[in-house]
Design an enzyme around this catalytic site. Structure first.
Site, mmCIF file in Angstrom:
data_model
loop_
_atom_site.group_PDB
_atom_site.id
_atom_site.type_symbol
_atom_site.label_atom_id
_atom_site.label_comp_id
_atom_site.label_asym_id
_atom_site.label_seq_id
_atom_site.Cartn_x
_atom_site.Cartn_y
_atom_site.Cartn_z
ATOM 1 N N ASP A 1 0.927 -1.013 0.154
ATOM 2 C CA ASP A 1 0.005 -0.356 -0.012
ATOM 3 C C ASP A 1 0.937 1.090 -0.410
ATOM 4 O O ASP A 1 1.907 1.516 0.600
ATOM 5 C CB ASP A 1 -0.848 0.081 1.349
ATOM 6 C CG ASP A 1 -1.583 1.245 1.476
ATOM 7 O OD1 ASP A 1 -2.685 1.982 0.483
ATOM 8 O OD2 ASP A 1 -1.879 1.495 2.588
ATOM 9 N N ASP B 1 0.300 5.046 0.935
ATOM 10 C CA ASP B 1 -0.323 5.802 2.135
ATOM 11 C C ASP B 1 -0.287 5.457 3.365
ATOM 12 O O ASP B 1 -1.287 4.321 3.283
ATOM 13 C CB ASP B 1 -1.685 7.123 1.906
ATOM 14 C CG ASP B 1 -1.420 7.929 1.246
ATOM 15 O OD1 ASP B 1 -0.248 8.501 0.648
ATOM 16 O OD2 ASP B 1 -2.109 7.557 -0.261
#
Length: 218
Positions: free
Chosen positions: A8, A10
């Site tokens: 991922d 953020d």
């Protein structure tokens, strides 16, 4: 041995969730909204469209979301322009370790692909990623499994043959439903019982993830 890692972005590579959270909290008073931080936490790991839906559901249809979001975005980018994108501790070292040891590296973010590539390039990290899947490339955002299924499809791997590094419940749900093993590195939301049961492993930071994988290499 698993030799594919999907990140991922953020809250995992960039410490942007905390920055967005601060911006929401700062402007919450101006707009007279209650608990802006608690509402923001529900938006972590979702697309911009889903974030808007969550905010309107909580604050009502009359809430001036576009104006509020515009000011939040302006404040966020002003901070980024002033100080640069904040890279999470251990991120560069982990990516370098994976690259040196022959791992395939992908990324699956709810953020639009063009933004993902721009931010990774700005931070000098883009070259590490073989595949980038943005939230605009799938029909449903996290916690639906679409984005991780798409990443596996593009990388031509079985989900069981990859680790995912995630920080949020929405991301964890997305990856586990897609059949991947999640190395959870919590960011601003502490893991609850569901997250503890679903994660393959939980680590305090990316430095410990690198140590774990280095041990497996050894």
């Amino acid at each position: 041995m698993i030799k594919t890692i999907i990140f991922d972005m953020d809250g995992v590579i960039f410490d942007t969730e905390n920055l967005w959270l601060n911006c929401w909290g700062y402007l919450g008073g101006k707009y007279g909204i209650e608990n802006p931080e608690s509402v923001f936490r529900k938006c972590i790991g979702t697309t911009a469209k889903e974030t808007e839906a969550i905010a309107r559901a909580h604050y009502g249809a009359a809430f001036p979301y576009d104006e509020f979001n515009g000011e939040v975005s302006e404040l966020f980018h002003a901070k980024i322009n002033e100080s640069g994108l904040p890279v999470k501790s251990g991120a560069r070292e982990l990516l370098s370790f994976l690259h040196i040891n022959g791992y395939r590296i992908g990324l699956a973010s709810s953020t639009k692909k063009v933004t993902v590539k721009s931010e990774l390039k700005e931070a000098g990290l883009l070259e590490y990623f073989e595949v980038i899947i943005g939230g605009d490339m799938v029909e449903r955002s996290k916690p639906a499994p679409d984005i991780y299924r798409k990443a596996c499809e593009v990388m031509d791997i079985q989900p069981s043959d990859a680790f995912v590094i995630e920080d949020s419940k929405n991301g964890l749900r997305s990856a586990t439903e897609a059949g991947l093993k999640v190395l959870l590195v919590p960011d601003i939301v502490e893991p609850d019982e569901e997250m503890e049961k679903s994660a393959y492993r939980i680590f305090p930071d990316l430095i410990e993830v690198r140590r774990y994988l280095a041990g497996k290499e050894g």
